[in-house]
Design a protein around this motif. Structure first.
Motif, PDB file in Angstrom:
ATOM      1  N   SER A 187       0.581  -1.473  -0.137  1.00 57.47           N
ATOM      2  CA  SER A 187       0.036  -0.331  -0.295  1.00 57.47           C
ATOM      3  C   SER A 187       1.211   1.789  -0.236  1.00 57.47           C
ATOM      4  O   SER A 187       0.516   2.195   0.116  1.00 57.47           O
ATOM      5  CB  SER A 187      -0.644  -0.102   1.218  1.00 57.47           C
ATOM      6  OG  SER A 187      -2.242  -0.941   1.373  1.00 57.47           O
ATOM      7  N   TYR A 188       2.057   1.100  -0.888  1.00 55.46           N
ATOM      8  CA  TYR A 188       3.096   2.296  -0.719  1.00 55.46           C
ATOM      9  C   TYR A 188       2.479   3.633  -1.323  1.00 55.46           C
ATOM     10  O   TYR A 188       2.353   4.440  -1.189  1.00 55.46           O
ATOM     11  CB  TYR A 188       4.235   2.396  -1.135  1.00 55.46           C
ATOM     12  CG  TYR A 188       4.711   2.829  -1.447  1.00 55.46           C
ATOM     13  CD1 TYR A 188       5.621   3.943  -0.075  1.00 55.46           C
ATOM     14  CD2 TYR A 188       5.640   4.011  -2.726  1.00 55.46           C
ATOM     15  CE1 TYR A 188       7.093   4.301   0.081  1.00 55.46           C
ATOM     16  CE2 TYR A 188       5.926   4.630  -2.251  1.00 55.46           C
ATOM     17  CZ  TYR A 188       7.259   4.691  -1.390  1.00 55.46           C
ATOM     18  OH  TYR A 188       7.937   5.833  -1.642  1.00 55.46           O
ATOM     19  N   ALA A 189       1.587   3.022  -2.055  1.00 52.62           N
ATOM     20  CA  ALA A 189       0.991   4.843  -2.991  1.00 52.62           C
ATOM     21  C   ALA A 189       0.097   4.467  -3.422  1.00 52.62           C
ATOM     22  O   ALA A 189      -0.927   4.912  -3.939  1.00 52.62           O
ATOM     23  CB  ALA A 189       1.603   4.147  -4.844  1.00 52.62           C
ATOM     24  N   SER A 190      -1.096   3.643  -1.945  1.00 56.70           N
ATOM     25  CA  SER A 190      -2.491   4.005  -1.935  1.00 56.70           C
ATOM     26  C   SER A 190      -2.674   5.000  -2.077  1.00 56.70           C
ATOM     27  O   SER A 190      -3.742   5.344  -2.711  1.00 56.70           O
ATOM     28  CB  SER A 190      -2.899   2.967  -0.686  1.00 56.70           C
ATOM     29  OG  SER A 190      -2.364   3.401  -0.001  1.00 56.70           O
ATOM     30  N   SER A 191      -2.467   6.223  -1.521  1.00 62.65           N
ATOM     31  CA  SER A 191      -2.472   7.851  -1.249  1.00 62.65           C
ATOM     32  C   SER A 191      -2.122   8.455  -2.311  1.00 62.65           C
ATOM     33  O   SER A 191      -2.765   9.543  -2.566  1.00 62.65           O
ATOM     34  CB  SER A 191      -2.316   8.065   0.193  1.00 62.65           C
ATOM     35  OG  SER A 191      -0.888   7.736  -0.027  1.00 62.65           O
ATOM     36  N   TRP A 192      -1.229   8.061  -3.535  1.00 69.49           N
ATOM     37  CA  TRP A 192      -1.158   8.643  -5.137  1.00 69.49           C
ATOM     38  C   TRP A 192      -2.545   8.953  -5.998  1.00 69.49           C
ATOM     39  O   TRP A 192      -3.470   8.256  -5.372  1.00 69.49           O
ATOM     40  CB  TRP A 192      -0.270   7.759  -5.451  1.00 69.49           C
ATOM     41  CG  TRP A 192       1.086   7.569  -4.974  1.00 69.49           C
ATOM     42  CD1 TRP A 192       2.134   7.927  -3.785  1.00 69.49           C
ATOM     43  CD2 TRP A 192       2.871   7.070  -6.093  1.00 69.49           C
ATOM     44  NE1 TRP A 192       2.880   7.567  -3.980  1.00 69.49           N
ATOM     45  CE2 TRP A 192       3.361   7.395  -4.881  1.00 69.49           C
ATOM     46  CE3 TRP A 192       2.693   6.612  -7.002  1.00 69.49           C
ATOM     47  CZ2 TRP A 192       4.783   7.125  -5.818  1.00 69.49           C
ATOM     48  CZ3 TRP A 192       3.444   6.205  -7.482  1.00 69.49           C
ATOM     49  CH2 TRP A 192       4.497   6.083  -6.899  1.00 69.49           C
TER      50      TRP A 192
END
Length: 311
Positions: free
Chosen positions: A14-19
């Motif tokens: 989920s590293y880029a889930s907020s991108w």
């Protein structure tokens, strides 16, 4: 940074889930952002871009074949990708597989309309590698495309946006297992209809892509062995059975650090819209340290070793 210094892959879930890309990049959003803008499309008969195929009888010859490339409106290419995935095999039997896969920093050129949805660099990679990315690439395809086992001279940060990616990873020390050889290079091209000019290409011509040997002849070093199949008489070495591949699946929002020179085979699964979409950041390999020379020494030993125990 410790993992990177050890040339060791890792995943951050989920590293880029907020991108913004993770929030916005639906099929409708991509169509709205890019519309009918011309994009480079790679076409292959079996989803086998940049791979080794057998020609003639078994063991008689091999070609390293690259895809046929042409320009198409983005929306047309994406709709075809979706239809091939969702429409069932009968609808696209004997038709080529399309993949948007230009690896030339396309997110900052060809797909610049999407660039603001991702960061310009990955903070931890920028600190650990002490450089900016050489290239940021956008990928869009479906489950029919599979990338054959290969390696890159780049530190790779791979981020899955839509669908899933399935990686098979082998470290550089296993170069003795992959059966790397120089293979005659070729490119897929449509079979030309009798009496037609090359400029008269039609959609039906693309249903019959055949490999054409590159002129002048060149030979591309490439791994012949597929870690998902047992070693055979013409693919694999006497060490292949000792390989211990690592397997990892990236879900939407996951990030993989793939170190330079690691061999990797990649397949993919689509989301409910029938697309698989990802972004990757390439940071140039540091050629001045001990890793590059050691990896090449090991590779050289593998190339000099007999292919089979009886060789």
């Amino acid at each position: 940074m410790r993992h990177i210094s050890l040339n060791r892959p890792f995943v951050v879930r989920s590293y880029a889930s907020s991108w913004p890309a993770s929030q916005l990049w639906s099929a409708s959003y991509l169509s709205s952002a890019l519309g009918t803008q011309p994009v480079n499309v790679a076409l292959t008969p079996h989803g086998n871009a940049d791979s080794v195929i057998d020609v003639g009888g078994k063991g008689e010859g091999k070609l390293f074949v690259q895809p046929y490339e042409r320009s198409e409106p983005f929306t047309s290419a994406m709709q075809y990708i979706q239809a091939q995935e969702l429409g069932g095999p009968a609808q696209h039997k004997n038709r080529p597989t399309r993949y948007l896969q230009t690896q030339n920093d396309n997110l900052r050129s060809e797909y610049t309309a999407l660039f603001s949805s991702v960061p310009p660099s990955i903070p931890f990679a920028h600190i650990a590698l002490q450089k900016q990315p050489d290239a940021i690439n956008f990928w869009l395809g479906n489950s029919h495309s599979v990338t054959a086992l290969h390696k890159d001279n780049y530190e790779n940060i791979y981020v899955q946006v839509r669908g899933k990616k399935h990686f098979v990873l082998l470290p550089p020390v296993e170069s003795v297992c992959v059966d790397e050889r120089g293979v005659l290079a070729a490119t897929y091209k449509p079979r030309q209809r009798e009496g037609s000019a090359e400029s008269e290409e039609k959609e039906e011509d693309l249903n019959n892509l055949i490999p054409h040997v590159t002129e002048p002849h060149t030979y591309t070093p490439f791994a012949l062995w597929d870690p998902d199949t047992p070693p055979s008489d013409d693919r694999g070495t006497r060490f292949s059975h000792l390989s211990q591949p690592m397997r990892v699946t990236l879900d939407e929002g996951d990030m993989l650090y793939l170190p330079a020179l690691w061999y990797h085979k990649v397949s993919q699964s689509c989301n409910e819209e029938g697309i698989c979409c990802a972004v990757n950041y390439w940071y140039d390999l540091e050629f001045g340290g001990s890793f590059w020379s050691m990896a090449n020494f090991i590779r050289g030993v593998g190339l000099l070793s007999p292919a089979k125990s009886g060789g």
